[in-house]
Motif scaffolding. Structure first.
Motif, PDB file in Angstrom:
ATOM      1  N   ILE A   1       0.377  -1.405   0.233  1.00 25.30           N
ATOM      2  CA  ILE A   1       0.201   0.106  -0.354  1.00 25.30           C
ATOM      3  C   ILE A   1       0.867   1.274  -0.388  1.00 25.30           C
ATOM      4  N   SER A   2       0.995   2.257  -0.828  1.00 24.80           N
ATOM      5  CA  SER A   2       1.240   3.639  -1.301  1.00 24.80           C
ATOM      6  C   SER A   2       0.443   4.215   0.227  1.00 24.80           C
ATOM      7  N   MET A   3       1.021   4.867   1.520  1.00 26.94           N
ATOM      8  CA  MET A   3       0.168   5.768   2.420  1.00 26.94           C
ATOM      9  C   MET A   3       0.977   7.045   2.435  1.00 26.94           C
TER      10      MET A   3
ATOM     11  N   VAL B   1       1.647  16.797  -1.628  1.00 28.12           N
ATOM     12  CA  VAL B   1       1.620  16.842  -3.614  1.00 28.12           C
ATOM     13  C   VAL B   1       2.463  16.404  -3.875  1.00 28.12           C
ATOM     14  N   ALA B   2       4.093  16.127  -3.267  1.00 26.58           N
ATOM     15  CA  ALA B   2       4.907  15.387  -4.370  1.00 26.58           C
ATOM     16  C   ALA B   2       4.603  14.025  -4.487  1.00 26.58           C
ATOM     17  N   HIS B   3       4.321  13.477  -2.534  1.00 17.75           N
ATOM     18  CA  HIS B   3       3.780  12.091  -2.916  1.00 17.75           C
ATOM     19  C   HIS B   3       2.687  11.935  -4.120  1.00 17.75           C
ATOM     20  N   VAL B   4       1.198  12.313  -4.395  1.00 10.71           N
ATOM     21  CA  VAL B   4       0.335  12.743  -4.970  1.00 10.71           C
ATOM     22  C   VAL B   4       0.810  12.675  -5.836  1.00 10.71           C
ATOM     23  N   LEU B   5       1.827  13.202  -6.338  1.00  8.72           N
ATOM     24  CA  LEU B   5       1.976  12.698  -7.898  1.00  8.72           C
ATOM     25  C   LEU B   5       2.522  11.909  -8.781  1.00  8.72           C
TER      26      LEU B   5
ATOM     27  N   THR C   1      -5.150   7.879  -6.785  1.00  8.67           N
ATOM     28  CA  THR C   1      -6.115   9.406  -6.763  1.00  8.67           C
ATOM     29  C   THR C   1      -6.410   9.240  -5.707  1.00  8.67           C
ATOM     30  N   ARG C   2      -6.109   7.928  -4.966  1.00 12.30           N
ATOM     31  CA  ARG C   2      -6.815   8.212  -3.112  1.00 12.30           C
ATOM     32  C   ARG C   2      -5.378   7.258  -2.566  1.00 12.30           C
ATOM     33  N   ILE C   3      -4.853   8.064  -1.428  1.00 16.63           N
ATOM     34  CA  ILE C   3      -4.016   7.235  -0.599  1.00 16.63           C
ATOM     35  C   ILE C   3      -4.176   7.459   0.679  1.00 16.63           C
TER      36      ILE C   3
ATOM     37  N   GLY D   1      -7.334   8.076   8.064  1.00 12.27           N
ATOM     38  CA  GLY D   1      -8.345   9.056   6.941  1.00 12.27           C
ATOM     39  C   GLY D   1      -7.691   8.429   5.324  1.00 12.27           C
ATOM     40  N   ILE D   2      -8.664   9.340   4.684  1.00  9.06           N
ATOM     41  CA  ILE D   2      -8.363   9.161   3.044  1.00  9.06           C
ATOM     42  C   ILE D   2      -7.726  10.539   2.179  1.00  9.06           C
ATOM     43  N   LEU D   3      -6.722  10.603   1.199  1.00  3.01           N
ATOM     44  CA  LEU D   3      -6.662  11.363   0.567  1.00  3.01           C
ATOM     45  C   LEU D   3      -6.916  12.069  -0.358  1.00  3.01           C
ATOM     46  N   HIS D   4      -7.584  12.374  -0.942  1.00  2.00           N
ATOM     47  CA  HIS D   4      -8.385  12.610  -2.587  1.00  2.00           C
ATOM     48  C   HIS D   4      -7.296  13.354  -3.296  1.00  2.00           C
TER      49      HIS D   4
END
Length: 428
Positions: free
Chosen positions: A216-218, A229-233, A238-240, A252-255
């Motif tokens: 899992i990428s968390m 933001v860098a991690h999301v990119l 799209t959900r982490i 929680g979940i970051l969208h």
């Protein structure tokens, strides 16, 4: 005397004709396509509706038809014997009646009508549904009494049957039909896998398709927004999941869309963005949830992402709507997806696979049939079959393939080489 014989001959042939109708009805109604009958009934076909009513209680229907058929055959045989013993007195008359009726019943009341019913099951079933329904109503009480006696008798030998019995499970009937049509070349392999995937949903748990917690990428919720933001990119998703203090504590979940919207509303000032305000509540589900129930839950809650926990509440992995749909349609790839990660085909037909590759993904990629019940991953399957953690270089042959351990990190098998199906090897 011969006048009596001639007078009763039409009666005998009439009884044989009625017997032929019973035989045709029995064969046609048991061989009729339930799928087509239901479709015709939805289109307003009353005969198909009668067929469905008869098939719904198949045991009573067959019992009524057999009872009527036996009554007619016995009556026809009795009349024939009575007539021929008058023309040919003694045992020769009985022998002649037996021989003649055996041929007539076999040819005209059994083989001929049943052959026709097999060739045109649906049409014959619809045509004979009305008289058969009348017979079921007439002989119904007697059939129930016969069924009660049969069950009581079988009960003496330890065979327990309810008053209602489904001969074939619907899923197994559909699966068998798909396999048969595939073997005949009428259903393509891809369609066969898709139909089989739909039937398998209720038999599989989310633990069999989830992304394991190690994969899992968390991200830490306390990181600066710029790092988030860098991690999301960098992520393919799209959900982490967000954790605090330790990866087991999912808060929680970051969208990605929520994050970008918050940055936009802050006019690009990331210092004004609060992760705790934009994070979504995590959805935890038990690892024993079957895929059919989870698919319905996803659709009902309009949520495509769930975290899987065991009976102690410990995180086991995550499952998405896409993971479940891929069990039906196969791998769903977009511009950010790769082919099955950790799988590389070799020139000799073998494959190099990471131990974490799911058995089902390997089967889909290579069109193999390795069992996925004992273990979810390829490494787990090898450990299950070997009943030990193999050393580097060890090789095993099971399920028609040769498995060789290539890499191992501590107690984890991280890489294997698997041969194509071996000729003459057992596949079970």
């Amino acid at each position: 005397m011969w006048g009596v014989v001639l007078a009763l001959t039409p009666v005998i042939f009439g009884l044989l004709a009625i017997s032929a109708v019973f035989s045709a009805a029995e064969t046609a109604l048991t061989g009729a396509s339930r799928t087509r009958m239901h479709q015709l009934e939805r289109e307003g076909d009353r005969a198909a509706g009668r067929v469905n009513r008869l098939i719904s209680d198949q045991e009573t229907m067959i019992g009524a038809v057999l009872l009527g058929n036996n009554l007619i055959n016995i009556l026809a045989s009795a009349v024939t014997t009575e007539v021929l013993t008058q023309a040919i007195p003694g045992a020769w008359g009985v022998a002649a009646a037996t021989g003649i009726m055996t041929v007539l019943v076999l040819v005209f009341s059994e083989v001929l009508p049943k052959t026709l019913a097999i060739l045109r099951s649906d049409d014959v079933a619809r045509f004979l549904s009305a008289p058969t329904l009348v017979m079921v109503k007439v002989f119904g009480p007697m059939i129930w009494a016969i069924q009660w006696v049969v069950r009581r008798t079988l009960g003496l030998f330890g065979v327990k049957l309810g008053m209602e019995m489904d001969v074939l499970a619907a899923h197994e009937e559909i699966r068998g039909a798909v396999e048969y049509h595939h073997s005949e070349g009428l259903v393509e392999a891809r369609d066969r896998r898709m139909l089989g995937g739909v039937l398998d949903l209720s038999e599989m748990d989310v633990s069999q398709v989830m992304v394991h917690r190690m994969s899992i990428s968390m991200v830490d919720a306390d990181l600066p927004v710029r790092e988030l933001v860098a991690h999301v990119l960098k992520s393919d998703h799209t959900r982490i999941p967000l954790y605090r203090d330790n990866p087991e504590n999912i808060i929680g979940i970051l969208h990605a869309k929520d994050l970008l919207l918050a940055i936009s509303e802050a006019d690009g000032d990331m210092s004004k963005v609060s992760v705790d305000k934009i994070r979504r509540e995590p959805w935890f589900i038990p690892d024993t949830t079957n895929l059919k129930d989870q698919l319905n839950a996803f659709l009902k809650q309009k949520n495509h992402f769930a975290l899987v926990v065991d009976e102690y509440g410990a995180l086991q992995g995550l499952v998405t709507l896409e993971d479940i749909l891929e069990e039906i349609v196969g791998e769903i790839e977009d511009e950010y997806d790769n082919t099955v990660e950790g799988l590389r085909r070799q020139p000799d037909g073998s494959v190099s696979v990471a131990g974490s590759v799911a058995v089902r993904d390997l089967n889909r990629a290579m069109d193999w049939n390795l069992p996925d019940e004992p273990a979810v991953t390829v490494a787990g399957l090898v450990i299950h079959e070997a009943q030990a953690i193999p050393r580097i270089g060890q090789a095993f042959i099971f399920h028609g393939h040769r498995f060789q351990v290539v890499k191992r990190v501590r107690n984890r098998i991280t890489a294997l080489k698997i041969s194509p199906p071996l000729e003459g090897a057992e596949t079970a």
